[in-house]
Design a protein around this motif. Structure first.
Motif, short mmCIF file in Angstrom:
data_model
loop_
_atom_site.label_atom_id
_atom_site.label_comp_id
_atom_site.label_asym_id
_atom_site.label_seq_id
_atom_site.Cartn_x
_atom_site.Cartn_y
_atom_site.Cartn_z
N GLU A 30 87.65 57.04 -104.36
CA GLU A 30 86.93 58.37 -104.89
C GLU A 30 85.84 58.62 -104.44
OE1 GLU A 30 88.13 59.99 -107.66
OE2 GLU A 30 90.07 59.31 -107.15
N ILE A 31 84.87 57.83 -104.10
CA ILE A 31 83.53 58.18 -103.29
C ILE A 31 84.00 58.84 -102.15
CG2 ILE A 31 81.63 57.11 -102.21
CD1 ILE A 31 81.94 54.82 -104.31
N GLN A 32 84.99 58.44 -101.39
CA GLN A 32 85.12 59.16 -100.23
C GLN A 32 85.35 60.73 -99.96
OE1 GLN A 32 84.70 57.52 -97.28
NE2 GLN A 32 85.39 59.12 -96.05
N LYS A 33 85.99 61.20 -101.42
CA LYS A 33 86.06 62.53 -101.48
C LYS A 33 84.78 63.15 -101.35
CE LYS A 33 89.80 61.94 -105.00
NZ LYS A 33 90.39 62.27 -106.17
N GLU A 34 83.70 62.63 -101.81
CA GLU A 34 82.47 63.36 -101.38
C GLU A 34 82.01 63.17 -99.87
OE1 GLU A 34 77.70 62.49 -102.75
OE2 GLU A 34 79.46 61.82 -104.11
N VAL A 35 82.23 61.83 -99.47
CA VAL A 35 81.82 61.48 -97.94
C VAL A 35 82.29 62.31 -97.21
CG1 VAL A 35 81.57 59.63 -96.52
CG2 VAL A 35 81.18 59.04 -98.70
N GLU A 36 83.38 62.93 -97.25
CA GLU A 36 84.27 63.45 -96.52
C GLU A 36 83.68 64.89 -96.08
OE1 GLU A 36 87.44 63.00 -94.24
OE2 GLU A 36 86.77 61.18 -94.94
N VAL A 37 82.86 65.44 -97.18
CA VAL A 37 82.01 66.47 -96.94
C VAL A 37 80.97 66.30 -96.49
CG1 VAL A 37 81.44 68.58 -98.27
CG2 VAL A 37 83.78 67.68 -98.71
N THR A 38 80.17 65.41 -97.16
CA THR A 38 78.77 65.24 -96.80
C THR A 38 78.50 64.27 -95.42
OG1 THR A 38 78.57 63.12 -98.23
CG2 THR A 38 78.17 65.21 -99.25
N ASN A 39 79.30 63.49 -95.32
CA ASN A 39 79.29 62.57 -93.98
C ASN A 39 78.12 61.29 -94.23
OD1 ASN A 39 80.30 61.53 -91.48
ND2 ASN A 39 78.47 62.69 -90.41
N LYS A 40 77.98 61.32 -95.65
CA LYS A 40 76.99 60.20 -95.90
C LYS A 40 77.29 59.71 -97.16
CE LYS A 40 71.79 59.89 -96.88
NZ LYS A 40 71.51 59.09 -95.76
N PHE A 41 77.08 57.83 -97.11
CA PHE A 41 77.65 57.24 -98.22
C PHE A 41 76.40 57.59 -99.43
CE2 PHE A 41 79.12 54.13 -94.86
CZ PHE A 41 80.47 54.56 -94.93
N PRO A 42 76.81 57.78 -100.42
CA PRO A 42 76.08 57.56 -101.73
C PRO A 42 75.62 56.41 -101.99
CG PRO A 42 78.29 58.04 -102.54
CD PRO A 42 78.39 57.99 -101.13
N GLN A 43 74.69 56.03 -102.79
CA GLN A 43 74.08 54.94 -103.27
C GLN A 43 75.09 53.95 -103.91
OE1 GLN A 43 71.07 53.36 -102.24
NE2 GLN A 43 71.84 51.65 -103.24
N GLU A 44 75.99 54.84 -104.45
CA GLU A 44 77.14 54.08 -105.42
C GLU A 44 77.91 53.05 -104.66
OE1 GLU A 44 81.09 55.33 -108.39
OE2 GLU A 44 79.75 56.89 -107.08
N PHE A 45 78.20 53.63 -103.32
CA PHE A 45 78.88 52.94 -102.32
C PHE A 45 78.23 51.35 -101.92
CE2 PHE A 45 79.09 51.34 -97.67
CZ PHE A 45 80.49 50.76 -98.14
N MET A 202 73.75 63.25 -84.67
CA MET A 202 75.22 64.03 -83.78
C MET A 202 76.01 64.39 -84.93
SD MET A 202 75.76 60.19 -81.91
CE MET A 202 76.93 60.98 -80.58
N PRO A 203 77.02 65.20 -84.13
CA PRO A 203 78.00 66.16 -85.18
C PRO A 203 78.85 64.89 -85.94
CG PRO A 203 78.02 66.66 -82.84
CD PRO A 203 77.19 65.54 -82.90
N HIS A 204 79.47 65.67 -86.91
CA HIS A 204 80.47 64.84 -87.54
C HIS A 204 81.65 64.24 -86.85
CE1 HIS A 204 79.47 66.41 -91.88
NE2 HIS A 204 78.27 66.02 -91.16
N MET A 205 82.12 63.24 -87.03
CA MET A 205 83.25 62.61 -86.38
C MET A 205 84.52 62.96 -87.07
SD MET A 205 82.26 58.59 -85.43
CE MET A 205 82.69 58.13 -87.30
N MET A 206 85.58 62.93 -86.25
CA MET A 206 87.06 63.24 -86.67
C MET A 206 87.40 62.24 -87.90
SD MET A 206 90.73 62.35 -84.87
CE MET A 206 90.25 63.01 -83.34
N GLY A 207 87.06 61.18 -87.85
CA GLY A 207 87.44 60.11 -89.09
C GLY A 207 86.34 59.30 -89.32
N CYS A 208 86.59 58.26 -90.29
CA CYS A 208 85.51 57.29 -90.44
C CYS A 208 84.11 57.76 -90.85
CB CYS A 208 85.08 56.49 -89.25
SG CYS A 208 86.72 55.40 -88.82
N ARG A 209 84.35 59.01 -91.58
CA ARG A 209 82.95 59.63 -92.19
C ARG A 209 82.00 58.57 -92.95
NH1 ARG A 209 84.49 65.23 -92.17
NH2 ARG A 209 85.42 65.77 -90.03
N GLY A 210 80.57 59.03 -92.95
CA GLY A 210 79.78 58.25 -93.66
C GLY A 210 79.27 57.14 -92.77
N ALA A 211 79.70 56.70 -91.81
CA ALA A 211 79.42 55.54 -91.03
C ALA A 211 78.02 55.60 -90.36
CB ALA A 211 80.30 54.96 -89.95
#
Length: 391
Positions: A30-45, A202-211
């Motif tokens: 559920e959290i990842q839906k936001e991360v895919e857009v922002t490329n950043k983990f929210p504090q909730e994670f 750096m630019p967003h990656m293809m996958g593994c967003r938020g790391a």
């Protein structure tokens, strides 16, 4: 948990694994839906990871951890690797390299200051080895020049994970450019608030967003000599040992992702009917599923054989490279079959069966983490030749 997790009986440990799987496939998704857009983990994670002991469980008991064995750590990682790739990347690092480099090579002074802070992410690190113009590690350009009781560090790193959420970086730098390559490098623990330490986006990656991937730039950065890890000249050994451990963890990550994709594929093949017949009844689909299962089964045996060696204190570098190599081939075959059997629905983001499209992107990072397949073959062949083919 009040008990030391490493001392739980099998039933209790299995309950913990179930807890982590539900976390990975539920709240983390559920959290990842936001991360895919922002490329950043929210504090909730981070809060959920702390609440579920994912920073603590692998730590030794003396530092407030649960003292899991390597095999148990791998089992926990297999479960959370079923979830989003960026979170997997963060947690796989937390399971070992995050704290173990300091525990293995740090001075007693540094360990007293930091080790018990890993348990709830009060202290977190990143591993800064990779450079844009360097290859295996021995040819890196970042320099650390001794200046009295300090080192002056200048250079740049690239593709470094967790730069946005760490308190310190493990930095590998050249301390003696004229020494043999085995002794040119040294390793340092660098607090991120050190003057001259800079994060380069750096630019967003293809996958593994938020790391938290970014570059690091060090400009006339003065670092107290107490932050040297091991001795001068130990940097290559520290880096290569760390990469060996991490490669084993990557193989476990590929195992977790592959297993989840196999399960989703079978469910989809049972449900999808074409020309009056479920896909799962078709021989070509059965053969594909057999190939997927066979590769996953082989990878699982490799991974837990390494865990046994790691627990016994044996060098795992060769097997870890073999495991990463096999795991890349496995997750490629599995993800390709998974997408093909799902058909068009697998190419879309919102899929009722699970995140096929995202897992397909996430797993491609494995080609590159801790060295591509060519590097794994070189490492494995070097040891095989030295040992005369004996494992």
């Amino acid at each position: 948990m009040e008990k030391v997790l490493g001392k739980l009986n099998e039933e209790e440990f299995q309950a913990y694994l179930k807890q982590i799987r539900e976390l990975a496939e539920g709240p983390f998704e559920e959290i990842q839906k936001e991360v895919e857009v922002t490329n950043k983990f929210p504090q909730e994670f981070f809060d959920l990871a702390i609440e579920n002991d994912l920073y603590r469980c692998s730590l030794p008991v003396k530092y407030g951890g649960f003292g899991l064995t390597p095999k148990q750590i791998f089992k926990v990682q297999e479960e959370f690797s079923r979830g989003p790739g960026g979170m997997r990347m963060h947690l796989h690092y937390a399971m070992d390299l995050n704290w173990r480099i300091l525990d293995d090579f740090g001075s007693e002074e540094l360990k007293a200051e930091y080790m018990d802070k890993f348990q709830d992410k009060t202290f977190f690190t990143c591993f800064a080895l990779t450079e844009a113009e360097a290859g295996s590690g021995a040819d890196i350009k970042t320099r650390a020049v001794k200046d009295g009781d300090n080192y002056i560090i200048d250079g740049e790193k690239t593709l470094i994970s967790h730069t946005d959420c760490c308190e310190a970086a493990y930095v590998i730098a050249v301390t003696d450019p004229d020494a043999p390559k085995e002794k040119r490098l040294s390793a340092f623990l660098v607090p991120v608030n050190t003057p001259g330490y800079e994060i380069v986006p750096m630019p967003h990656m293809m996958g593994c967003r938020g790391a938290g991937h970014a570059g690091l730039r060090f400009t006339n950065m003065k670092l107290d000599k107490k932050y040297l890890l091991g001795k001068e000249g130990d940097g290559l050994h520290i880096a290569m040992h760390s990469l060996g451990v991490s490669r084993a963890h990557i193989a476990v990550s590929n195992l977790g992702m592959s297993q989840r994709m196999l399960e989703m594929t079978i469910k989809r093949a049972k449900d999808r009917v074409t020309f009056g017949k479920p896909l799962v009844k078709r021989q070509a689909i059965q053969q594909a599923i057999a190939d997927m299962g066979t590769e996953i089964y082989a990878l699982r045996q490799i991974v837990y054989d390494i865990a046994n060696d790691y627990e016994a204190g044996k060098n795992i570098d060769m097997k870890a490279s073999m495991a990463k190599l096999h795991s890349i081939n496995t997750v490629k075959l599995v993800s390709d079959y998974c997408l093909e059997i799902f058909g068009g629905i697998g190419y879309f983001e919102d899929n009722p069966y699970g995140p096929v499209e995202r897992l397909y992107r996430d797993c491609r990072a494995m080609w590159l983490e801790e060295g591509p397949r060519t590097v794994q073959r070189l490492t494995a062949s070097r040891e095989l030749i030295k040992n005369g083919g004996v494992y």
